[in-house]
Design an enzyme around this catalytic site. Structure first.
Site, PDB file in Angstrom:
ATOM      1  N   HIS A  79       0.831  -1.092   0.065  1.00  0.00           N
ATOM      2  CA  HIS A  79      -0.122   0.119   0.004  1.00  0.00           C
ATOM      3  C   HIS A  79       0.868   1.330  -0.115  1.00  0.00           C
ATOM      4  O   HIS A  79       0.670   2.126  -0.854  1.00  0.00           O
ATOM      5  CB  HIS A  79      -0.982   0.101   1.341  1.00  0.00           C
ATOM      6  CG  HIS A  79      -1.776   1.014   1.256  1.00  0.00           C
ATOM      7  ND1 HIS A  79      -3.174   1.166   1.024  1.00  0.00           N
ATOM      8  CD2 HIS A  79      -1.702   2.438   1.627  1.00  0.00           C
ATOM      9  CE1 HIS A  79      -3.639   2.171   0.973  1.00  0.00           C
ATOM     10  NE2 HIS A  79      -2.831   2.974   1.494  1.00  0.00           N
ATOM     11  N   HIS A  83       1.744   4.409  -2.886  1.00  0.00           N
ATOM     12  CA  HIS A  83       1.888   5.923  -2.542  1.00  0.00           C
ATOM     13  C   HIS A  83       3.436   6.500  -3.297  1.00  0.00           C
ATOM     14  O   HIS A  83       3.256   7.567  -3.846  1.00  0.00           O
ATOM     15  CB  HIS A  83       1.455   6.208  -1.145  1.00  0.00           C
ATOM     16  CG  HIS A  83       0.203   6.228  -0.718  1.00  0.00           C
ATOM     17  ND1 HIS A  83      -0.780   6.776  -1.454  1.00  0.00           N
ATOM     18  CD2 HIS A  83      -0.520   5.629   0.106  1.00  0.00           C
ATOM     19  CE1 HIS A  83      -2.169   6.619  -0.927  1.00  0.00           C
ATOM     20  NE2 HIS A  83      -1.765   5.827   0.021  1.00  0.00           N
ATOM     21  N   HIS A  86       3.603   6.709  -6.825  1.00  0.00           N
ATOM     22  CA  HIS A  86       2.645   7.899  -7.118  1.00  0.00           C
ATOM     23  C   HIS A  86       3.781   9.265  -7.063  1.00  0.00           C
ATOM     24  O   HIS A  86       4.012   9.932  -8.014  1.00  0.00           O
ATOM     25  CB  HIS A  86       1.653   7.944  -6.441  1.00  0.00           C
ATOM     26  CG  HIS A  86       0.322   8.692  -7.026  1.00  0.00           C
ATOM     27  ND1 HIS A  86      -0.677   8.913  -6.270  1.00  0.00           N
ATOM     28  CD2 HIS A  86       0.362   9.310  -8.283  1.00  0.00           C
ATOM     29  CE1 HIS A  86      -1.402   9.701  -7.109  1.00  0.00           C
ATOM     30  NE2 HIS A  86      -0.737   9.895  -8.221  1.00  0.00           N
ATOM     31  N   GLU A 108      -6.043   7.098  -3.330  1.00  0.00           N
ATOM     32  CA  GLU A 108      -5.993   5.416  -2.997  1.00  0.00           C
ATOM     33  C   GLU A 108      -5.864   4.673  -4.199  1.00  0.00           C
ATOM     34  O   GLU A 108      -5.711   3.445  -3.657  1.00  0.00           O
ATOM     35  CB  GLU A 108      -6.753   5.270  -1.730  1.00  0.00           C
ATOM     36  CG  GLU A 108      -6.730   6.200  -0.408  1.00  0.00           C
ATOM     37  CD  GLU A 108      -5.404   6.002   0.113  1.00  0.00           C
ATOM     38  OE1 GLU A 108      -4.822   5.142  -0.076  1.00  0.00           O
ATOM     39  OE2 GLU A 108      -5.048   7.022   0.948  1.00  0.00           O
ATOM     40  N   TYR A 222     -13.504   5.766   0.592  1.00  0.00           N
ATOM     41  CA  TYR A 222     -12.941   4.402   0.699  1.00  0.00           C
ATOM     42  C   TYR A 222     -13.295   3.132  -0.028  1.00  0.00           C
ATOM     43  O   TYR A 222     -12.773   2.487  -0.693  1.00  0.00           O
ATOM     44  CB  TYR A 222     -13.230   3.868   2.143  1.00  0.00           C
ATOM     45  CG  TYR A 222     -12.415   4.611   3.169  1.00  0.00           C
ATOM     46  CD1 TYR A 222     -11.099   4.337   3.488  1.00  0.00           C
ATOM     47  CD2 TYR A 222     -12.931   5.755   4.148  1.00  0.00           C
ATOM     48  CE1 TYR A 222     -10.381   4.840   4.550  1.00  0.00           C
ATOM     49  CE2 TYR A 222     -12.040   6.302   5.215  1.00  0.00           C
ATOM     50  CZ  TYR A 222     -11.047   5.970   5.276  1.00  0.00           C
ATOM     51  OH  TYR A 222     -10.117   6.415   6.277  1.00  0.00           O
TER      52      TYR A 222
HETATM   53 ZN   LIG Z   1      -3.139   4.824   1.713  1.00  0.00          ZN
END
Ligand SMILES: [Zn+2]
Length: 288
Positions: A79, A83, A86, A108, A222
């Protein structure tokens, strides 16, 4: 903490990546990605590359054992590393629109899409083996991870949607409220309610995300991110999880674009169409 100089495939300098994996005294708990420096293009044309950091609090190695990560920790790594990608692939003129500076409900996607790799045999077999015998993670155990993550998933989905609906019901009002909070709540999430409401409980007053947490009609993000990450990953599933063309397209159409264009424009350029909920339902074992 380790620092890596990250080079692009053509040998050009891409970013500095710092990794800080284990707890120590005084360190904040949890896991996150952050930037010590963003990316931008100078007026001279020079591309100023980012310095990105991923911070975790993983199980520490001991004298007799290496750091043996739990499945949750592997998922967390994937996860936060998403990021970080990115941030590291960012390629925009302005820092304020670069890398992870995107709309709240799009940030996300790069992180959650990476979590999908965590249950792929082809990926797990590249590293996940018994630390003493070297035996690869058995397929049966991988299947149990999938089954466990899908336990009660339909109920969990409706619950998450109900929170999103309640959040929106409060934040899309344009008149002051002086009615019955419980009744308001019941109407807001009536489409998602399966079990009877417990009379002594009230979600609105104890749901800190939407009032104290600042979500303010954004809690849906979410579930929306799950729709996006499942739909986006289904292209990898279709073409191969290590397919270079799909990966290149994800990088150039999404990761390197930051917030320079509307998320749906970027998404459609990658995916060829708007997302549907099918991939999420299939991943959750709800739809065949
Ligand atoms: Zn996150």
């Amino acid at each position: 903490m380790d620092a890596y100089e990250v080079m692009d495939k053509d040998g050009n300098f891409l970013a500095v990546l710092y990794t800080d994996f284990h707890p120590r005294e005084g360190k904040r708990s949890g896991a996150w990605m952050t930037e010590f420096k963003g990316q931008w293009i100078e007026s001279t044309g020079e591309n100023s590359r980012p310095h990105v950091s991923v911070v975790m609090n993983f199980t520490k190695p001991t004298e007799s054992k290496p750091a043996l990560l739990t499945y949750d920790e592997v998922e967390t790594f994937l996860h936060e590393f998403g990021h970080a990608l990115h941030g590291m692939f960012a390629n925009s003129t302005y820092q304020s629109l670069s890398g992870t500076n995107v709309y709240w409900d799009f940030v996300e996607l790069p992180s959650q899409i990476m979590e999908n790799f965590g249950i792929e045999k082809e990926f797990l077999h590249t590293f996940a083996s018994h630390y003493q015998t070297g035996e690869p993670l058995p397929d049966e155990l991988i299947q149990r991870l999938v089954d466990a993550s899908n336990f009660n998933v339909a109920y969990a989905c409706l619950r998450q949607v109900s929170f999103g609906l309640l959040d929106m019901a409060w934040y899309t009002r344009n008149t002051p409220f002086d009615g019955d909070v419980k009744e308001y709540e019941r109407q807001a999430w009536s489409k998602t309610q399966i079990l009877p409401m417990v009379p002594e409980t009230c979600m609105s007053t104890q749901f800190s995300h939407i009032f104290a947490g600042g979500y303010s009609a954004g809690y849906y993000s979410y579930k929306w991110a799950e729709v996006l990450d499942a739909d986006a990953f289904s292209l990898f599933k279709q073409k191969g999880i290590f397919n270079k063309d799909v990966a290149d397209s994800f990088r150039s159409n999404i990761l390197s674009k930051g917030g320079t264009e509307h998320p749906m424009i970027l998404y459609k350029r990658f995916r060829g169409q708007e997302p549907t909920i099918d991939a999420l339902l299939i991943r959750n074992g709800i739809k065949k």
